[in-house]
Design an enzyme around this catalytic site. Sequence first.
Site, PDB file in Angstrom:
ATOM      1  N   GLU A  50       0.573  -0.885  -0.073  1.00 55.87           N
ATOM      2  CA  GLU A  50       0.032   0.134  -0.265  1.00 55.87           C
ATOM      3  C   GLU A  50       0.722   1.686   0.056  1.00 55.87           C
ATOM      4  O   GLU A  50       0.311   2.622  -1.006  1.00 55.87           O
ATOM      5  CB  GLU A  50      -0.770   0.121   1.206  1.00 55.87           C
ATOM      6  N   PHE A 112     -11.899  -7.316  13.879  1.00 53.44           N
ATOM      7  CA  PHE A 112     -11.100  -7.673  12.468  1.00 53.44           C
ATOM      8  C   PHE A 112     -10.026  -6.804  12.423  1.00 53.44           C
ATOM      9  O   PHE A 112     -11.052  -6.213  11.383  1.00 53.44           O
ATOM     10  CB  PHE A 112     -11.123  -8.831  11.646  1.00 53.44           C
ATOM     11  N   GLN A 113      -8.822  -6.653  12.250  1.00 57.63           N
ATOM     12  CA  GLN A 113      -8.562  -5.485  10.701  1.00 57.63           C
ATOM     13  C   GLN A 113      -9.255  -4.091  11.687  1.00 57.63           C
ATOM     14  O   GLN A 113      -9.437  -3.368  10.086  1.00 57.63           O
ATOM     15  CB  GLN A 113      -8.280  -5.811   9.419  1.00 57.63           C
ATOM     16  N   LYS A 162     -18.013  -0.619   6.281  1.00 56.43           N
ATOM     17  CA  LYS A 162     -18.076  -1.325   5.028  1.00 56.43           C
ATOM     18  C   LYS A 162     -19.700  -1.281   5.008  1.00 56.43           C
ATOM     19  O   LYS A 162     -20.190  -1.587   4.096  1.00 56.43           O
ATOM     20  CB  LYS A 162     -17.942  -2.623   5.374  1.00 56.43           C
ATOM     21  N   MET A 474      23.715   8.060   1.690  1.00 50.46           N
ATOM     22  CA  MET A 474      24.231   9.540   2.649  1.00 50.46           C
ATOM     23  C   MET A 474      24.737   9.059   3.834  1.00 50.46           C
ATOM     24  O   MET A 474      25.166  10.049   4.520  1.00 50.46           O
ATOM     25  CB  MET A 474      23.351   9.981   2.563  1.00 50.46           C
TER      26      MET A 474
HETATM   27  C1  LIG Z   1      12.514   5.218   4.719  1.00 52.99           C
HETATM   28  C2  LIG Z   1      13.571   5.325   5.665  1.00 52.99           C
HETATM   29  N1  LIG Z   1      14.321   5.005   6.211  1.00 52.99           N
HETATM   30  C3  LIG Z   1      15.329   5.931   6.520  1.00 52.99           C
HETATM   31  C4  LIG Z   1      15.819   7.406   5.938  1.00 52.99           C
HETATM   32  C5  LIG Z   1      17.340   7.741   6.794  1.00 52.99           C
HETATM   33  N2  LIG Z   1      18.264   7.293   5.092  1.00 52.99           N
HETATM   34  C6  LIG Z   1      18.738   8.679   4.936  1.00 52.99           C
HETATM   35  S1  LIG Z   1      19.171   8.733   3.538  1.00 52.99           S
HETATM   36  C7  LIG Z   1      19.594   7.314   4.019  1.00 52.99           C
HETATM   37  C8  LIG Z   1      20.421   6.006   2.830  1.00 52.99           C
HETATM   38  C9  LIG Z   1      19.964   5.620   1.575  1.00 52.99           C
HETATM   39  O1  LIG Z   1      20.927   4.560   0.663  1.00 52.99           O
HETATM   40  P1  LIG Z   1      20.352   4.448  -0.587  1.00 52.99           P
HETATM   41  O2  LIG Z   1      19.399   4.060  -1.387  1.00 52.99           O
HETATM   42  O3  LIG Z   1      21.465   2.897  -1.152  1.00 52.99           O
HETATM   43  O4  LIG Z   1      21.295   5.676  -1.370  1.00 52.99           O
HETATM   44  P2  LIG Z   1      22.789   6.140  -1.286  1.00 52.99           P
HETATM   45  O5  LIG Z   1      22.248   7.237  -0.129  1.00 52.99           O
HETATM   46  O6  LIG Z   1      23.462   5.181  -1.161  1.00 52.99           O
HETATM   47  O7  LIG Z   1      22.647   7.302  -2.540  1.00 52.99           O
HETATM   48  C10 LIG Z   1      19.094   6.746   4.906  1.00 52.99           C
HETATM   49  C11 LIG Z   1      18.518   4.805   5.367  1.00 52.99           C
HETATM   50  C12 LIG Z   1      14.597   7.025   5.228  1.00 52.99           C
HETATM   51  N3  LIG Z   1      15.501   8.150   4.868  1.00 52.99           N
HETATM   52  N4  LIG Z   1      13.536   6.819   4.779  1.00 52.99           N
END
Ligand SMILES: Cc1ncc(C[n+]2csc(CCOP(=O)(O)OP(=O)(O)O)c2C)c(N)n1
Length: 564
Positions: A50, A112-113, A162, A474
């Site tokens: 979703e 439920f749900q 529902k 990052m």
């Molecule tokens: C849902 C979610 N969980 C955690 C984060 C924290 N976060 C920000 S950037 C990042 C790393 C992203 O890694 P990737 O998609 O491999 O991209 P890259 O930075 O390597 O280009 C994380 C874990 C986030 N922004 N969103």
Amino acid sequence: MNYMSGSRALIKALEREGVDVVFGIPGGAIMPVYDELLNSGLRHVLARHEQSAAHMADGYARASGRVGVCIATSGPGATNLLTGVATAYLDSTPLVAITGQVPTHMMGRDAFQEIDAVGIYTHVTKYSFQPQRPEEIPWTVRAAFFLASTGRTGPVHIDLPKDVQTGEAEMAFPDAVEIRGYRPRVPPDPAAVARALDMLLESERPIILAGGGVIKSGAHDYLLQLAESALIPVASTLMGKGAIPEDHPLALGLVGMHGTVQANKLVNEADLILAIGVRFSDRTTMEVRGFAPDARIVHFDVDPTEVSKNVRASHAVIGDLRSSLKLLLEMFRERARTGNWGAWRRRVNEVSSEWRDRILGTKSEFSPPYLLKAMREVLPPGAIVATEVGQNQMWAALYFRALRPRTFITSGGLGTMGFGFPAAIGAKAARPDVPVVDIAGDGSFMMTMNSLATSIDEKLPVIVVILNNSSLGMVAQWQRLFYNRRYAATLFGANPDFVRLAESFGAEGVRVYSLDEFRSALARAMRTEVTTVIDVPIHPEEDVFPFVGPGSTLSEVMLGDGRE
Ligand SMILES: Cc1ncc(C[n+]2csc(CCOP(=O)(O)OP(=O)(O)O)c2C)c(N)n1
């Protein structure tokens, strides 16, 4: 006769709103609506999670300017959908999110749900409705679309018990609705616009800061005319990327944490900022006390609560941005004079020409900035690019030039990993005529990569470019810079083979090792009728520069070469 079930009324009301596609996943509490979908011409795109359904609706909305619609069942359907709706809320995307709910007589019994969806969604939407009787549905749908698409746009939620779906009643479909206290179409006050113009003409170093509001309100053409008539440079926020063609000589690129050197420098030297449809996010201003210290801020926005929220405004013009900018432009032309900006223009040209084509902090000729420049050369100007979150997003923001509004789609406010791929699929549903690319990190792609199944099944081909550093890049970059290279939980051991993974879904997969291979893989992907995943192994220690570190001001830019 308009005697019909609530579900039928819902579908009819959606059709009356001009909806052509909805994104979702069915379940027990929403089955009557799904059954009714079979009797309609509405296209339903079946997501595999979703969250992705909401991101697809979001991408559809951002690419088209129309309201996106997503549907989920009660309980886990509603909670899964939530991240996508919150993502849309933070970026002011117009969405209508519909969830099923247990029948009214079972509510409050831990059925439920059963989950208090209205309670949860209230915090991440403009409004959350729960009709109690079938005959309330036509009004509710009209109101939801009206709220979502007017004023500061955003998501609206409808929770449908529902029995309200199955119950029958005589339905009245209103053309317009009145919502007490909601008057979104405020025309700008001409006196306020005139004062803004006075302030502009009094200034010596003016700059425009364009935000997502410019794109949402369709004010980009007036923005460009204003910038060109007055020869004022335009910086943008992440959400404002594409408000002005980024190959335009007056375009400075992004301001903020990963802003361009020229935009960050010039914003901080300005004595007047025309801030148009921006919310001054902390990722844009960085340390507020050091943000544009000499500038008076003239804030144009449709949402009065934005004024002086994060940065104090000297003057505000409240109202629809397209009307406001049109008026400002007319008044500017009537005055038939510009400011005394000769010296400032020379300074802008000097800084701009020094920095605008510089690529900073790379390890090789195959580093992401070069890939993104190559991508711009291969893609047509109207191609749509979505991004994931992390380094991939910031490289794209810095080095991929968006040439038109609504062609750069990214999760700015919530920063939701996993957004880009489903958003790209939604964008493709809205714009089958243009190539759509998701610039991804391997970490983000793994969050919603099951949408490969949707893109194949539903014949919505997109191109995924994975900048694959086998890490949560990052976060790893921050660990390199601020945590003494202590890599806590950011380096992946085993990544899947993304080429074979793509192939197993019926998509194309290809891995590239040079810029030339990348260019030809991208060109081939544009001609292919299924989704293509291009896996690009990059050096795991590539960093994004320029970079203003957390707690720093825009004048403290790290360039990636040890200099500040
Ligand atoms: C849902 C979610 N969980 C955690 C984060 C924290 N976060 C920000 S950037 C990042 C790393 C992203 O890694 P990737 O998609 O491999 O991209 P890259 O930075 O390597 O280009 C994380 C874990 C986030 N922004 N969103």
